[in-house]
Motif scaffolding. Structure first.
Motif, short mmCIF file in Angstrom:
data_model
loop_
_atom_site.label_atom_id
_atom_site.label_comp_id
_atom_site.label_asym_id
_atom_site.label_seq_id
_atom_site.Cartn_x
_atom_site.Cartn_y
_atom_site.Cartn_z
N PHE A 157 5.93 -25.96 -1.82
CA PHE A 157 5.50 -27.29 -2.24
C PHE A 157 4.07 -27.21 -2.75
O PHE A 157 3.33 -26.27 -2.47
CB PHE A 157 5.62 -28.33 -1.12
CG PHE A 157 4.73 -28.06 0.08
CD1 PHE A 157 3.38 -28.43 0.09
CD2 PHE A 157 5.25 -27.45 1.21
CE1 PHE A 157 2.58 -28.19 1.19
CE2 PHE A 157 4.45 -27.20 2.31
CZ PHE A 157 3.11 -27.58 2.30
N GLY A 158 3.70 -28.21 -3.51
CA GLY A 158 2.34 -28.34 -4.01
C GLY A 158 1.93 -29.79 -4.02
O GLY A 158 2.78 -30.69 -4.13
N ARG A 163 -6.06 -36.93 4.43
CA ARG A 163 -5.32 -35.97 5.25
C ARG A 163 -3.96 -36.55 5.66
O ARG A 163 -2.94 -35.86 5.62
CB ARG A 163 -6.15 -35.63 6.49
CG ARG A 163 -5.51 -34.66 7.44
CD ARG A 163 -6.44 -34.44 8.64
NE ARG A 163 -6.02 -33.33 9.43
CZ ARG A 163 -5.61 -33.43 10.70
NH1 ARG A 163 -5.59 -34.60 11.29
NH2 ARG A 163 -5.25 -32.37 11.37
N GLU A 164 -3.95 -37.82 6.03
CA GLU A 164 -2.70 -38.47 6.43
C GLU A 164 -1.73 -38.60 5.25
O GLU A 164 -0.52 -38.40 5.41
CB GLU A 164 -2.99 -39.85 7.02
CG GLU A 164 -1.73 -40.55 7.49
CD GLU A 164 -1.99 -41.91 8.10
OE1 GLU A 164 -1.01 -42.55 8.51
OE2 GLU A 164 -3.16 -42.34 8.15
N VAL A 185 4.16 -34.20 2.76
CA VAL A 185 4.78 -32.92 3.11
C VAL A 185 5.99 -33.17 4.02
O VAL A 185 7.05 -32.57 3.84
CB VAL A 185 3.75 -31.97 3.76
CG1 VAL A 185 4.42 -30.74 4.33
CG2 VAL A 185 2.69 -31.57 2.73
N ILE A 186 5.84 -34.09 4.96
CA ILE A 186 6.97 -34.43 5.85
C ILE A 186 8.12 -35.00 5.03
O ILE A 186 9.28 -34.60 5.20
CB ILE A 186 6.53 -35.45 6.92
CG1 ILE A 186 5.61 -34.78 7.94
CG2 ILE A 186 7.74 -36.05 7.64
CD1 ILE A 186 4.92 -35.76 8.88
N HIS A 187 7.80 -35.94 4.13
CA HIS A 187 8.86 -36.55 3.31
C HIS A 187 9.44 -35.56 2.30
O HIS A 187 10.54 -35.79 1.78
CB HIS A 187 8.33 -37.80 2.60
CG HIS A 187 8.04 -38.92 3.55
ND1 HIS A 187 9.00 -39.54 4.31
CD2 HIS A 187 6.88 -39.51 3.89
CE1 HIS A 187 8.46 -40.47 5.07
NE2 HIS A 187 7.16 -40.47 4.84
N GLY A 188 8.75 -34.47 2.06
CA GLY A 188 9.28 -33.40 1.21
C GLY A 188 10.22 -32.49 1.97
O GLY A 188 10.80 -31.58 1.39
N PRO A 221 4.73 -31.18 9.05
CA PRO A 221 3.49 -31.76 8.50
C PRO A 221 2.42 -30.70 8.28
O PRO A 221 2.29 -29.76 9.07
CB PRO A 221 3.05 -32.77 9.56
CG PRO A 221 3.76 -32.36 10.81
CD PRO A 221 5.02 -31.67 10.39
N LEU A 222 1.68 -30.86 7.21
CA LEU A 222 0.53 -30.01 6.93
C LEU A 222 -0.69 -30.79 7.41
O LEU A 222 -1.07 -31.79 6.81
CB LEU A 222 0.41 -29.71 5.44
CG LEU A 222 -0.86 -28.97 5.01
CD1 LEU A 222 -0.94 -27.60 5.67
CD2 LEU A 222 -0.90 -28.83 3.50
#
Length: 165
Positions: free
Chosen positions: A86-87, A123-124, A130-133, A137-138
Protein backbone atom coordinates in the motif's frame (compact mmCIF):
# COMPACT_ATOMS: atom_id res chain seq x y z
CA UNK A 1 -17.18 57.79 37.32
CA UNK A 2 -15.24 54.92 35.75
CA UNK A 3 -16.94 51.95 34.17
CA UNK A 4 -15.69 48.69 35.56
CA UNK A 5 -15.70 45.22 34.14
CA UNK A 6 -15.18 42.12 36.25
CA UNK A 7 -13.93 44.21 39.14
CA UNK A 8 -11.39 46.16 37.03
CA UNK A 9 -11.11 49.34 35.02
CA UNK A 10 -12.05 48.63 31.36
CA UNK A 11 -9.65 51.25 29.97
CA UNK A 12 -6.77 49.85 32.04
CA UNK A 13 -7.58 46.33 30.82
CA UNK A 14 -7.44 47.49 27.19
CA UNK A 15 -4.16 49.33 27.74
CA UNK A 16 -2.41 46.26 29.14
CA UNK A 17 -0.68 44.23 26.44
CA UNK A 18 -1.84 40.66 26.19
CA UNK A 19 0.68 37.86 26.37
CA UNK A 20 1.81 35.68 23.49
CA UNK A 21 -0.83 33.34 22.13
CA UNK A 22 -1.11 30.51 19.62
CA UNK A 23 -4.62 29.53 18.51
CA UNK A 24 -5.74 26.80 16.12
CA UNK A 25 -8.39 28.33 13.85
CA UNK A 26 -8.94 25.32 11.56
CA UNK A 27 -7.59 21.87 10.69
CA UNK A 28 -8.33 20.05 7.45
CA UNK A 29 -7.28 17.47 4.88
CA UNK A 30 -6.03 19.31 1.78
CA UNK A 31 -5.15 16.20 -0.21
CA UNK A 32 -5.24 12.50 0.53
CA UNK A 33 -4.53 9.41 -1.50
CA UNK A 34 -4.39 5.75 -0.45
CA UNK A 35 -3.39 3.06 -2.91
CA UNK A 36 -3.74 -0.68 -2.57
CA UNK A 37 -2.45 -1.58 -6.06
CA UNK A 38 -2.16 -5.35 -5.71
CA UNK A 39 -5.38 -6.12 -3.85
CA UNK A 40 -6.66 -8.73 -3.29
CA UNK A 41 -3.37 -10.62 -3.80
CA UNK A 42 -1.54 -8.36 -1.34
CA UNK A 43 -4.09 -9.20 1.36
CA UNK A 44 -3.54 -12.95 0.97
CA UNK A 45 0.25 -12.99 1.23
CA UNK A 46 2.03 -14.88 3.97
CA UNK A 47 2.31 -12.64 7.01
CA UNK A 48 5.77 -11.15 6.98
CA UNK A 49 7.01 -7.79 8.12
CA UNK A 50 6.90 -5.27 5.26
CA UNK A 51 9.51 -2.60 4.65
CA UNK A 52 7.81 0.68 5.48
CA UNK A 53 9.16 4.04 4.39
CA UNK A 54 7.71 7.39 5.41
CA UNK A 55 8.77 10.89 4.39
CA UNK A 56 7.64 13.98 6.28
CA UNK A 57 7.75 17.61 5.28
CA UNK A 58 6.42 20.83 6.81
CA UNK A 59 5.60 24.00 4.88
CA UNK A 60 4.20 27.31 6.07
CA UNK A 61 2.37 30.12 4.33
CA UNK A 62 1.60 33.53 5.78
CA UNK A 63 -2.09 34.42 5.38
CA UNK A 64 -1.95 37.74 7.27
CA UNK A 65 0.14 39.46 9.96
CA UNK A 66 -1.09 36.97 12.56
CA UNK A 67 -2.50 33.99 10.63
CA UNK A 68 -0.46 31.20 9.07
CA UNK A 69 -1.25 27.98 7.25
CA UNK A 70 0.96 25.07 8.25
CA UNK A 71 1.00 21.99 6.01
CA UNK A 72 2.14 18.60 7.23
CA UNK A 73 2.91 16.28 4.31
CA UNK A 74 3.19 12.55 5.00
CA UNK A 75 4.11 10.16 2.20
CA UNK A 76 4.73 6.49 2.69
CA UNK A 77 4.51 2.98 1.38
CA UNK A 78 4.85 -0.61 2.52
CA UNK A 79 6.63 -3.20 0.39
CA UNK A 80 7.48 -6.88 0.61
CA UNK A 81 10.24 -8.12 -1.71
CA UNK A 82 9.76 -5.19 -4.06
CA UNK A 83 5.97 -5.55 -4.31
CA UNK A 84 3.96 -2.60 -3.05
CA UNK A 85 1.35 -3.51 -0.45
CA UNK A 86 0.00 0.00 0.00
CA UNK A 87 0.96 3.62 -0.36
CA UNK A 88 -0.40 6.87 1.03
CA UNK A 89 0.05 10.58 0.47
CA UNK A 90 -1.53 12.95 2.99
CA UNK A 91 -1.41 16.73 3.05
CA UNK A 92 -2.94 17.78 6.36
CA UNK A 93 -3.03 21.45 7.26
CA UNK A 94 -4.10 23.92 9.88
CA UNK A 95 -4.57 27.65 10.18
CA UNK A 96 -2.92 29.12 13.26
CA UNK A 97 -3.15 32.58 14.76
CA UNK A 98 0.05 33.71 16.47
CA UNK A 99 -0.21 36.98 18.36
CA UNK A 100 2.35 38.95 20.35
CA UNK A 101 5.15 36.55 19.37
CA UNK A 102 8.62 38.00 18.74
CA UNK A 103 9.58 37.69 15.07
CA UNK A 104 12.60 35.50 15.90
CA UNK A 105 10.31 32.97 17.58
CA UNK A 106 7.89 32.61 14.67
CA UNK A 107 9.84 30.06 12.56
CA UNK A 108 10.30 27.55 15.42
CA UNK A 109 6.67 27.88 16.48
CA UNK A 110 5.42 27.41 12.92
CA UNK A 111 7.81 24.56 12.04
CA UNK A 112 7.86 22.71 15.38
CA UNK A 113 4.87 23.44 17.62
CA UNK A 114 2.18 23.78 14.94
CA UNK A 115 3.03 20.49 13.18
CA UNK A 116 3.29 18.84 16.60
CA UNK A 117 -0.35 19.84 17.18
CA UNK A 118 -1.41 18.55 13.74
CA UNK A 119 0.48 15.24 13.81
CA UNK A 120 -1.87 13.13 16.00
CA UNK A 121 -4.77 13.86 13.66
CA UNK A 122 -2.73 13.07 10.54
CA UNK A 123 -1.48 9.88 12.19
CA UNK A 124 -5.05 8.76 12.85
CA UNK A 125 -6.09 9.44 9.24
CA UNK A 126 -3.23 7.26 7.95
CA UNK A 127 -3.94 4.47 10.48
CA UNK A 128 -7.63 4.39 9.55
CA UNK A 129 -6.91 4.36 5.82
CA UNK A 130 -4.49 1.45 6.22
CA UNK A 131 -7.07 -0.47 8.27
CA UNK A 132 -9.78 0.20 5.68
CA UNK A 133 -7.32 -0.97 3.02
CA UNK A 134 -7.36 -4.39 4.71
CA UNK A 135 -4.07 -4.19 6.63
CA UNK A 136 -3.18 -3.91 10.31
CA UNK A 137 -3.03 -0.26 11.41
CA UNK A 138 0.14 1.66 10.65
CA UNK A 139 0.86 3.63 13.82
CA UNK A 140 3.48 6.19 12.89
CA UNK A 141 6.12 6.86 15.51
CA UNK A 142 6.26 10.34 17.01
CA UNK A 143 8.21 12.78 14.86
CA UNK A 144 11.10 14.89 16.10
CA UNK A 145 9.99 18.20 14.61
CA UNK A 146 12.96 19.95 16.25
CA UNK A 147 15.41 17.83 14.24
CA UNK A 148 13.31 18.34 11.09
CA UNK A 149 13.41 22.12 11.66
CA UNK A 150 17.18 22.06 12.26
CA UNK A 151 17.73 20.08 9.04
CA UNK A 152 15.62 22.55 7.07
CA UNK A 153 17.49 25.54 8.53
CA UNK A 154 20.87 23.92 7.81
CA UNK A 155 19.76 23.22 4.24
CA UNK A 156 18.66 26.85 3.76
CA UNK A 157 21.95 28.16 5.19
CA UNK A 158 24.02 25.91 2.94
CA UNK A 159 22.08 27.16 -0.12
CA UNK A 160 22.65 30.85 0.69
CA UNK A 161 26.45 30.85 0.26
CA UNK A 162 26.09 28.94 -3.01
CA UNK A 163 23.62 31.55 -4.30
CA UNK A 164 25.90 34.43 -3.28
CA UNK A 165 28.91 32.93 -5.08
Amino acid sequence: MATTSNGGDAAAAQAQPTGPSLNVLAQYVKDFSFENPNAPRSLMQAPQQPQISVQINVNTTSLSNTDYEVELKLEGKAEITGNTLFGFDLLYAGVFRLQNIPTDNLPPLLMIECPRLLFPFAREIVANAVIHGGFPPLLLDPIDFVALFQQKMASLQSQQPAEQA
